[in-house]
Design an enzyme around this catalytic site. Sequence first.
Site, PDB file in Angstrom:
ATOM      1  CB  ILE A  74      -0.844   0.222   1.275  1.00 60.18           C
ATOM      2  CG1 ILE A  74      -2.118  -1.053   0.987  1.00 60.18           C
ATOM      3  CG2 ILE A  74      -1.502   1.498   1.385  1.00 60.18           C
ATOM      4  CD1 ILE A  74      -3.174  -1.127   2.278  1.00 60.18           C
ATOM      5  CB  ALA A  75       2.788   3.020  -1.649  1.00 63.71           C
ATOM      6  CD  GLU A 108       5.043 -10.412   5.897  1.00 61.94           C
ATOM      7  OE1 GLU A 108       5.389  -9.833   5.098  1.00 61.94           O
ATOM      8  OE2 GLU A 108       4.560 -11.262   6.360  1.00 61.94           O
ATOM      9  CG  ASN A 113       5.549   2.542   8.090  1.00 64.63           C
ATOM     10  OD1 ASN A 113       4.948   3.581   8.517  1.00 64.63           O
ATOM     11  ND2 ASN A 113       5.546   2.126   6.955  1.00 64.63           N
ATOM     12  CE1 TYR A 120      -2.165  -0.989   6.246  1.00 63.45           C
ATOM     13  CE2 TYR A 120       0.050  -1.422   7.137  1.00 63.45           C
ATOM     14  CZ  TYR A 120      -0.876  -1.214   6.265  1.00 63.45           C
ATOM     15  OH  TYR A 120      -0.071  -0.884   5.185  1.00 63.45           O
TER      16      TYR A 120
END
Length: 153
Positions: A74-75, A108, A113, A120
């Site tokens: 995801i970015a 993961e 981060n 999440y």
Amino acid sequence: MGDFKIYDMNKDNVDGVYEVETLSFTDTWSKKAFVDELKNNLAYYKVIVDEEISKVVAFGGLWKVLDEAHITNIAVHPEYRGKKLGNMIVEALIEKAREIDIAEMTLEVRASNETAKNLYAKYGFKIAGIRKEYYQDNKEDAIIMWKSMKELG
Ligand SMILES: CC(C)(COP(=O)(O)OP(=O)(O)OC[C@H]1O[C@@H](n2cnc3c(N)ncnc32)[C@H](O)[C@@H]1OP(=O)(O)O)[C@@H](O)C(=O)NCCC(=O)NCCS
């Protein structure tokens, strides 16, 4: 900036997805890896496009593994962070997981981060374990998170 739409990834998005990938990660996937994902029946990718300039500004994907969804990446483009696009991608992946009868989702994330861990956690992902020194580049630990689809959110 401001008119964002979400789509399933297609071949015309690959260059844009690759650009966001290389701007976001040190250990990046190749462009070919994303092209291959388009042929993978168990892979589902979403892109967010800035409609004013027809540019991919965020993406995320998952693999269906039996009744689990493994989030692959995801970015959000660095210039577009903090505008709720991360939320939009995670919500779209959760919706996709519901559509394809997923029981649990997992991913993961690098231990350092905090932004991603917050993102999440907000959607019900809980820390379930640690893979010691999982990331090759700096030997950072990976935090493993799981979300049960039986819970709301
Ligand atoms: C992680 C990432 C996808 C978040 O995208 P974003 O569009 O900036 O996030 P959003 O604006 O949608 O914020 C979503 C949540 O993330 C968390 N968050 C966002 N910015 C944050 C910050 N600067 N510090 C701490 N938490 C933050 C918050 O929980 C936020 O929830 P809120 O909307 O209720 O405030 C983005 O920072 C990114 O692309 N990072 C590099 C790639 C990466 O680390 N991907 C995850 C790999 S597992």
